[in-house]
Design a protein around this motif. Structure first.
Motif, short mmCIF file in Angstrom:
data_model
loop_
_atom_site.label_atom_id
_atom_site.label_comp_id
_atom_site.label_asym_id
_atom_site.label_seq_id
_atom_site.Cartn_x
_atom_site.Cartn_y
_atom_site.Cartn_z
N SER A 42 43.85 35.54 52.07
CA SER A 42 44.75 34.58 52.72
C SER A 42 43.95 33.56 53.53
O SER A 42 42.93 33.91 54.13
CB SER A 42 45.68 35.31 53.70
OG SER A 42 46.49 36.19 53.00
N LYS A 46 42.30 28.13 49.36
CA LYS A 46 42.43 28.14 47.89
C LYS A 46 43.24 26.95 47.40
O LYS A 46 42.88 26.28 46.45
CB LYS A 46 43.13 29.43 47.40
CG LYS A 46 42.38 30.70 47.67
CD LYS A 46 43.08 31.90 47.03
CE LYS A 46 44.45 32.19 47.63
NZ LYS A 46 44.44 32.65 49.02
N GLY A 65 51.49 31.63 45.21
CA GLY A 65 51.89 32.19 46.51
C GLY A 65 53.21 31.60 46.98
O GLY A 65 54.04 32.28 47.60
N TYR A 68 56.07 33.60 45.64
CA TYR A 68 56.33 34.84 46.39
C TYR A 68 56.95 34.52 47.75
O TYR A 68 57.82 35.23 48.25
CB TYR A 68 55.04 35.65 46.56
CG TYR A 68 54.59 36.27 45.25
CD1 TYR A 68 55.16 37.45 44.78
CD2 TYR A 68 53.64 35.64 44.45
CE1 TYR A 68 54.78 38.00 43.56
CE2 TYR A 68 53.25 36.18 43.23
CZ TYR A 68 53.84 37.36 42.79
OH TYR A 68 53.47 37.89 41.58
N ILE A 167 45.50 36.26 39.72
CA ILE A 167 45.53 35.30 38.60
C ILE A 167 44.43 35.64 37.58
O ILE A 167 44.71 35.72 36.39
CB ILE A 167 45.40 33.84 39.10
CG1 ILE A 167 46.39 33.55 40.24
CG2 ILE A 167 45.59 32.85 37.95
CD1 ILE A 167 47.84 33.83 39.93
N ARG A 215 47.62 40.94 56.27
CA ARG A 215 47.86 40.53 54.88
C ARG A 215 46.69 40.92 53.98
O ARG A 215 46.89 41.35 52.84
CB ARG A 215 48.14 39.03 54.81
CG ARG A 215 49.54 38.72 55.29
CD ARG A 215 50.09 37.48 54.66
NE ARG A 215 49.51 36.29 55.26
CZ ARG A 215 49.34 35.15 54.60
NH1 ARG A 215 49.66 35.05 53.34
NH2 ARG A 215 48.84 34.10 55.23
N ARG A 222 47.83 47.39 48.00
CA ARG A 222 49.12 47.67 47.35
C ARG A 222 48.88 48.25 45.94
O ARG A 222 47.84 47.99 45.31
CB ARG A 222 49.96 46.39 47.29
CG ARG A 222 49.42 45.40 46.31
CD ARG A 222 50.29 44.16 46.21
NE ARG A 222 49.66 43.20 45.34
CZ ARG A 222 49.59 41.91 45.55
NH1 ARG A 222 50.14 41.38 46.63
NH2 ARG A 222 49.01 41.11 44.69
#
Ligand code: DC
Length: 264
Positions: A42, A46, A65, A68, A167, A215, A222
């Protein structure tokens, strides 16, 4: 001139009809255009880099992003996220087909804006509230499955620069150029803090740093498509690099990848 036309529409759920007028959205697509996948932590910059590269190559920039974030904003607006952060996953998953996300090019600001069900939510999706919940929403398998399929469809003719977390590993594993961006957490916090201040957001540097660290943790741990570097990705640590230096670095890589594709 950025190769995105004003009306670029994605509808979750109804995948067949998800990209409206796709022949209009992707004019003169030629097959020797490569895809560029930019992943990373994060607030690494980018999107700034991806936009500059897309503009220079006349490619389409896709901010995965933002997709989302749009789903997160929808969940917040519909009360699917409780105050303590608990998510009503069933309700959200059942509602996915009602969510319409659009990217539109604003010719005044020369920026691509994100729309949710017809309303521009570009500012809202950058709020700390959305940032605080987006990692949890993006960890939901069904949300990822929908968005990944759409992202793959958008890039299937090449000529796309897409940034995100998965990605190079999941969405576009065959991308001709993959970049993994990283930077010191303190540097990222300072950059993000300045950005928020410029947008008149009242927040402390400590809160910004905590959010970024949280984050990073959620994105990398995850179960579904965690952030990791693709084995064939070029690493770009921009802790001490200017935007110009990053741009030059990546353009060299992109030109090489384009030459390779042209030779094949
Ligand atoms: O790039 P960003 O900070 O706007 O992304 C917001 C969140 O969305 C981020 O915390 C992780 C998630 N995300 C993801 O899981 N997969 C992507 N391809 C892009 C973003």
């Amino acid at each position: 001139m950025l190769a995105i036309l004003p009306h670029f529409e994605i509808k979750l759920g109804d995948f067949r009809g998800s990209i409206v007028n796709s022949n209009l959205q992707f004019p003169n697509r030629v097959t020797n255009k490569i895809n560029i996948a930019i992943d990373g932590y994060s607030s690494c910059g980018k999107s700034t880099l991806a936009k500059a590269i897309a503009k220079n190559l006349n490619y389409i920039y896709i901010d995965s992003g933002a997709m989302y974030r749009a789903v997160t904003y929808y969940a917040l607006e519909h009360g699917y996220i409780q105050n303590k952060g608990e998510i009503d996953e069933n309700m959200l998953v059942e509602s996915l087909h009602l969510i319409l996300i659009q990217f539109k090019y604003n010719s005044d600001s020369q920026e691509i804006e994100t729309f949710l069900n017809g309303t521009c939510i570009d500012k809202e999706i950058r709020s700390m509230q959305v940032s605080a919940h987006v990692s949890a929403i993006s960890a939901i398998k069904e949300v990822r499955e929908k968005l990944v399929r759409i992202q793959q469809r958008m890039a299937e003719n090449g000529g796309v620069v897409m940034d995100g977390r998965d990605i190079g590993t999941v969405v576009l594993p065959n991308a001709e150029l993959k970049v993994f961006m990283t930077a010191d957490v303190e540097v990222r916090a300072q950059r993000r803090f300045l950005q928020l201040k410029n947008n008149a957001v009242d927040i402390s540097i400590d809160d910004v740093r905590d959010n970024i660290a949280q984050r990073d943790l959620l994105d990398t741990t995850r179960a579904a498509d965690p952030l990791r570097r693709a084995s064939d990705a070029v690493i770009l640590d921009n802790s001490n690099l200017t935007e110009e230096e990053q741009f030059s670095f990546l353009m060299v890589q992109a030109k090489k990848a384009i030459d390779m594709k042209t030779l094949v």
